[in-house]
Design an enzyme around this catalytic site. Structure first.
Site, PDB file in Angstrom:
ATOM      1  N   ARG A  39       0.796  -1.225   0.000  1.00 35.76           N
ATOM      2  CA  ARG A  39       0.000   0.000   0.000  1.00 35.76           C
ATOM      3  C   ARG A  39       0.830   1.277   0.000  1.00 35.76           C
ATOM      4  O   ARG A  39       0.269   2.371   0.042  1.00 35.76           O
ATOM      5  CB  ARG A  39      -0.944   0.001   1.219  1.00 35.76           C
ATOM      6  CG  ARG A  39      -1.959  -1.114   1.169  1.00 35.76           C
ATOM      7  CD  ARG A  39      -2.790  -1.206   2.434  1.00 35.76           C
ATOM      8  NE  ARG A  39      -3.791  -2.261   2.319  1.00 35.76           N
ATOM      9  CZ  ARG A  39      -3.545  -3.532   2.571  1.00 35.76           C
ATOM     10  NH1 ARG A  39      -2.360  -3.910   2.968  1.00 35.76           N
ATOM     11  NH2 ARG A  39      -4.497  -4.441   2.429  1.00 35.76           N
ATOM     12  N   ASP A 106       7.678 -14.583   0.975  1.00 36.40           N
ATOM     13  CA  ASP A 106       8.881 -14.675   0.146  1.00 36.40           C
ATOM     14  C   ASP A 106       9.904 -15.696   0.612  1.00 36.40           C
ATOM     15  O   ASP A 106      10.865 -15.990  -0.100  1.00 36.40           O
ATOM     16  CB  ASP A 106       9.550 -13.298   0.034  1.00 36.40           C
ATOM     17  CG  ASP A 106       9.721 -12.619   1.389  1.00 36.40           C
ATOM     18  OD1 ASP A 106      10.188 -13.281   2.334  1.00 36.40           O
ATOM     19  OD2 ASP A 106       9.365 -11.425   1.508  1.00 36.40           O
ATOM     20  N   HIS A 121       0.269 -15.991   5.643  1.00 34.60           N
ATOM     21  CA  HIS A 121      -0.319 -15.740   4.329  1.00 34.60           C
ATOM     22  C   HIS A 121       0.162 -16.713   3.267  1.00 34.60           C
ATOM     23  O   HIS A 121       0.008 -16.450   2.075  1.00 34.60           O
ATOM     24  CB  HIS A 121      -0.032 -14.295   3.897  1.00 34.60           C
ATOM     25  CG  HIS A 121      -0.754 -13.279   4.730  1.00 34.60           C
ATOM     26  ND1 HIS A 121      -0.549 -11.919   4.600  1.00 34.60           N
ATOM     27  CD2 HIS A 121      -1.685 -13.415   5.703  1.00 34.60           C
ATOM     28  CE1 HIS A 121      -1.321 -11.270   5.460  1.00 34.60           C
ATOM     29  NE2 HIS A 121      -2.017 -12.165   6.138  1.00 34.60           N
ATOM     30  N   CYS A 129      -4.184 -27.214  -5.085  1.00 32.82           N
ATOM     31  CA  CYS A 129      -5.349 -27.478  -5.923  1.00 32.82           C
ATOM     32  C   CYS A 129      -6.604 -26.928  -5.241  1.00 32.82           C
ATOM     33  O   CYS A 129      -6.849 -27.204  -4.063  1.00 32.82           O
ATOM     34  CB  CYS A 129      -5.495 -28.978  -6.155  1.00 32.82           C
ATOM     35  SG  CYS A 129      -6.975 -29.419  -7.114  1.00 32.82           S
ATOM     36  N   CYS A 156      -6.130 -34.709  -9.543  1.00 30.65           N
ATOM     37  CA  CYS A 156      -7.560 -34.694  -9.857  1.00 30.65           C
ATOM     38  C   CYS A 156      -7.910 -33.814 -11.054  1.00 30.65           C
ATOM     39  O   CYS A 156      -9.052 -33.800 -11.500  1.00 30.65           O
ATOM     40  CB  CYS A 156      -8.366 -34.231  -8.636  1.00 30.65           C
ATOM     41  SG  CYS A 156      -8.245 -32.458  -8.297  1.00 30.65           S
TER      42      CYS A 156
END
Length: 267
Positions: A39, A106, A121, A129, A156
């Site tokens: 931001r 990172d 995060h 998936c 899948c």
């Protein structure tokens, strides 16, 4: 008002004397390595539409998100940890810090030598998936995206997404619960490079404070938190954290070698 030197000395005293100190890091720890924040004036969301990383947008047009992600991924491959990462790694290796909770994806904490890193995060290690939840090495998904193909799960056939938290997704439950449990046991927390704008990560210092712990914040810019930190150091993390590390090492009677450089790993 205390000088920077006094604030650094007091921060080192708190950390060296704590029985269970932890750290919480945000984007500001990685910006000295060349990774933009989100931001700020040169933040990521000023040049990349944030809606591309909304989970609903991704599900409707995954290839558009993957194309932008490839550019970001390539730009991250050449970055290296900076002195802030090495200082935190030293503090954790020498048990001044029990763990590092990070909002960053990172992997620079681990590359600097940190061992107990809770990634709120997600990370750039895997792709996941969206159908079956299985993970594959991110590089495999990246290679499919480079061929302009939507990365697909080898198990899948579902769509693969980078294993990071998109807008509209909850934080990983296991990591969040571990972070909250650490905070409840902690008598000090070092917040570095975070404005404490994003919830629920910004609750972690509040938990420590409510339990009677001390809160140290090192950050440049506005802080969005209802709690009053015990120490606020308005200085670049790559400058302040090594100085805190050196003084904490001296207080503990340790050699400060590694506070600003690579931390050797145990055999």
């Amino acid at each position: 008002m205390d000088s920077i030197l006094e604030l650094i000395e007091n921060a080192a005293r708190i950390l060296a004397g704590a029985k269970h100190a932890i750290a919480l890091t945000g984007a500001g720890v990685s910006t000295p390595s060349g990774i933009p924040d989100f931001r700020g004036p040169k933040g990521l969301w000023r040049r990349v539409p944030p809606e591309l990383f909304d989970i609903s947008y991704f599900m409707s047009d995954p290839m558009s998100t993957w194309r932008v992600f490839l550019e970001l991924y390539d730009s991250l491959k050449s970055v290296e940890p900076n002195p802030a990462h090495y200082s935190l790694a030293w503090l954790e290796k020498n048990e001044v810090l029990k763990a590092i909770i990070t909002q960053n994806i990172d992997g620079l904490h681990q590359r600097a030598g940190s061992r107990r890193v809770i990634e709120l995060h997600g990370s750039l290690e895997y792709a996941v998936c969206v159908e079956c939840g299985r993970r594959v090495p991110l590089e495999e998904a990246v290679e499919m995206a480079r061929l302009q193909r939507v990365p697909r799960c080898p198990y899948c056939g579902g769509v693969l997404k980078p294993d990071v938290v998109f807008f509209g997704e909850p934080l990983p439950e296991r990591e969040l619960m571990e972070a909250f449990q650490l905070a409840r046991r902690s008598d000090a927390i070092l917040v570095a490079g975070s404005s404490l704008y994003v919830s629920p990560a910004n609750i972690i210092p509040e938990i420590v404070k409510r339990k009677g712990g001390r809160v140290i914040i090192v950050n440049v810019g506005e802080i969005y938190s209802p709690i009053e930190p015990d120490i606020l150091i308005e200085a670049p993390v790559e400058d302040a954290l090594p100085r805190i590390c050196v003084r904490a090492a001296e207080r503990k009677g340790f050699s400060p070698e590694g506070c600003i450089g690579r931390v050797s790993q145990p055999a």
